[in-house]
Design a protein around this motif. Sequence first.
Motif, mmCIF file in Angstrom:
data_model
loop_
_atom_site.group_PDB
_atom_site.id
_atom_site.type_symbol
_atom_site.label_atom_id
_atom_site.label_comp_id
_atom_site.label_asym_id
_atom_site.label_seq_id
_atom_site.Cartn_x
_atom_site.Cartn_y
_atom_site.Cartn_z
ATOM 1 N N ALA A 58 3.698 -5.714 15.646
ATOM 2 C CA ALA A 58 4.041 -5.382 14.275
ATOM 3 C C ALA A 58 3.124 -5.917 13.198
ATOM 4 C CB ALA A 58 5.567 -5.763 13.962
ATOM 5 N N PHE A 59 2.443 -7.124 13.565
ATOM 6 C CA PHE A 59 1.507 -7.368 12.533
ATOM 7 C C PHE A 59 0.441 -6.745 12.603
ATOM 8 C CE2 PHE A 59 -1.953 -10.349 11.469
ATOM 9 C CZ PHE A 59 -1.398 -11.003 10.255
ATOM 10 N N ILE A 60 -0.310 -6.518 13.650
ATOM 11 C CA ILE A 60 -1.498 -5.731 13.675
ATOM 12 C C ILE A 60 -1.116 -4.285 13.080
ATOM 13 C CG2 ILE A 60 -3.219 -4.811 15.097
ATOM 14 C CD1 ILE A 60 -3.429 -7.749 14.931
ATOM 15 N N ILE A 61 -0.052 -3.654 13.372
ATOM 16 C CA ILE A 61 0.102 -2.048 13.217
ATOM 17 C C ILE A 61 0.368 -2.058 11.531
ATOM 18 C CG2 ILE A 61 1.739 -0.256 13.303
ATOM 19 C CD1 ILE A 61 -0.217 -0.479 15.710
ATOM 20 N N THR A 62 1.244 -3.051 11.216
ATOM 21 C CA THR A 62 1.405 -2.775 9.690
ATOM 22 C C THR A 62 0.332 -3.336 8.625
ATOM 23 O OG1 THR A 62 2.598 -5.058 9.813
ATOM 24 C CG2 THR A 62 3.946 -3.231 9.631
ATOM 25 N N LEU A 63 -0.677 -4.454 9.556
ATOM 26 C CA LEU A 63 -1.769 -4.712 8.874
ATOM 27 C C LEU A 63 -2.867 -3.687 8.824
ATOM 28 C CD1 LEU A 63 -3.650 -7.005 7.442
ATOM 29 C CD2 LEU A 63 -4.501 -7.619 9.830
ATOM 30 N N ALA A 64 -2.670 -2.948 9.629
ATOM 31 C CA ALA A 64 -3.907 -1.939 9.900
ATOM 32 C C ALA A 64 -3.051 -0.488 8.745
ATOM 33 C CB ALA A 64 -3.880 -0.980 11.113
ATOM 34 N N SER A 65 -1.834 -0.430 8.872
ATOM 35 C CA SER A 65 -1.249 0.701 7.779
ATOM 36 C C SER A 65 -1.634 0.163 6.311
ATOM 37 C CB SER A 65 0.116 0.633 7.837
ATOM 38 O OG SER A 65 0.406 1.176 9.143
ATOM 39 N N TYR A 66 -1.462 -1.254 6.059
ATOM 40 C CA TYR A 66 -1.645 -1.793 4.902
ATOM 41 C C TYR A 66 -3.202 -1.519 4.228
ATOM 42 C CZ TYR A 66 -3.216 -5.465 1.265
ATOM 43 O OH TYR A 66 -3.728 -6.261 0.232
ATOM 44 N N ILE A 67 -4.179 -1.430 5.387
ATOM 45 C CA ILE A 67 -5.640 -1.144 5.079
ATOM 46 C C ILE A 67 -5.846 0.485 4.923
ATOM 47 C CG2 ILE A 67 -8.020 -1.323 5.777
ATOM 48 C CD1 ILE A 67 -7.061 -3.892 7.309
ATOM 49 N N TRP A 68 -5.248 1.178 5.819
ATOM 50 C CA TRP A 68 -5.587 2.557 5.712
ATOM 51 C C TRP A 68 -4.871 3.340 4.580
ATOM 52 C CZ3 TRP A 68 -2.319 6.623 6.270
ATOM 53 C CH2 TRP A 68 -1.091 6.446 7.115
ATOM 54 N N SER A 78 0.831 -1.023 -0.055
ATOM 55 C CA SER A 78 0.003 -0.063 0.101
ATOM 56 C C SER A 78 0.874 1.222 0.175
ATOM 57 C CB SER A 78 -0.920 -0.037 1.293
ATOM 58 O OG SER A 78 -1.926 -1.135 1.426
ATOM 59 N N VAL A 79 1.916 1.220 0.763
ATOM 60 C CA VAL A 79 2.827 2.207 0.591
ATOM 61 C C VAL A 79 3.418 2.519 -0.783
ATOM 62 C CG1 VAL A 79 5.180 3.207 1.675
ATOM 63 C CG2 VAL A 79 3.514 1.986 3.085
ATOM 64 N N ALA A 80 3.803 1.582 -1.379
ATOM 65 C CA ALA A 80 4.171 1.787 -2.732
ATOM 66 C C ALA A 80 3.125 2.362 -3.612
ATOM 67 C CB ALA A 80 4.655 0.539 -3.462
ATOM 68 N N ALA A 81 1.969 1.874 -3.533
ATOM 69 C CA ALA A 81 0.615 2.364 -4.265
ATOM 70 C C ALA A 81 0.635 4.038 -3.938
ATOM 71 C CB ALA A 81 -0.498 1.730 -4.031
ATOM 72 N N LEU A 82 0.657 4.296 -2.617
ATOM 73 C CA LEU A 82 0.383 5.899 -2.315
ATOM 74 C C LEU A 82 1.612 6.472 -3.032
ATOM 75 C CD1 LEU A 82 -1.222 8.023 -0.737
ATOM 76 C CD2 LEU A 82 0.300 7.457 1.333
ATOM 77 N N SER A 83 2.856 6.176 -3.010
ATOM 78 C CA SER A 83 3.953 6.901 -3.386
ATOM 79 C C SER A 83 3.781 7.279 -4.842
ATOM 80 C CB SER A 83 5.241 6.077 -3.013
ATOM 81 O OG SER A 83 5.433 5.961 -1.760
#
Length: 331
Positions: free
Chosen positions: A133-143, A73-78
């Motif tokens: 880390a799993f929960i935080i980065t999963l949340a970041s993947y979604i938001w 998702s970070v790649a997509a936003l960039s």
Amino acid sequence: MNPRTRHALELVLDNLVWFMLVFVLVIFSLLIPNYFQLGIFANIIEASSVLGVMSIGLALVIIAGHMDLSVESVAALSAMAVGILFCSSGIGLGVQLHPEWLMVPVSLLLALLVGGIIGAFNGFLIVRLKMSAFIITLASYIWVRGLVLVISGGRSAQDLAPAIRWFGIQRLIGLPLTAWIAIACFVVFSLIMAKTPFGRHLVMIGGNETATFRAGIRVNRNLIIAFVLAGAIAGLAGWLLAIRTSGATANLGVGLLFNAFAAVVIGGVSLKGGVGTLPGVYAGVLLLSAINTAINLMGLPANFTQVIHGLLVLAAVLLDAFKQTIRQRLA
């Protein structure tokens, strides 16, 4: 077991993915007409460039004993940020800089900055606040993916500025510049992991975080840097996606996370942390790309790709457990 036999066995275990890659290339060359040619091998390297870059950041975090599910998702936003600013049609604003070549470093810095900020945000929550880390980065993947949809409205940015698009179409010694960028990233980060205190500390942290802390190494600082690097490298992958496609869409890069995860695991990075090398990860990326190319040449349905990737990940996890058992017996 004599030392020479033990050394040979350890060499095979450490480089098993490279033997797998050669084996797969030989088998496909025998089974598929016209597979064994330089053009096909160049296509395999070219097709693996974006996935390879994204896998580097993911591997750094996993070697350090954590996880980052947000890289796709970070790649997509960039990519979307670059597309909105520097595309001239769709939702692109068509920003122009003078001289034109300035748009290349500015767009690259923008992508790195977007990725680095999200990586720092993830790292702060995980390291400083001791969150999963799993929960935080999963949340970041979604938001973050949701943010891409919000700012784009589901529309795309097209016709990237020619000065930036130039990188996506130019070739050097038979390979596109995007592939050379991926290779350069693997070389640079392989040296960082092997030759610098930071790289060695990440491996130590992944092996035993508590012992590393007691040894006087600044664990939290190194982990936050690893997450920032993972985000920035994902931003670079997004930049490469944008220049390869001359724009950005809301669903750009969907599925890359799972392929990157597969490449990292197949490349020999242990999910328990502390084990793995970036050259091995690159071999894993090339292995997946070689299989994808073979599937395309054989005219098999694309669904076969997911089945084979899933089976490869399963085999890699089982193989990792098998290798650890052998290493324990050799110790």
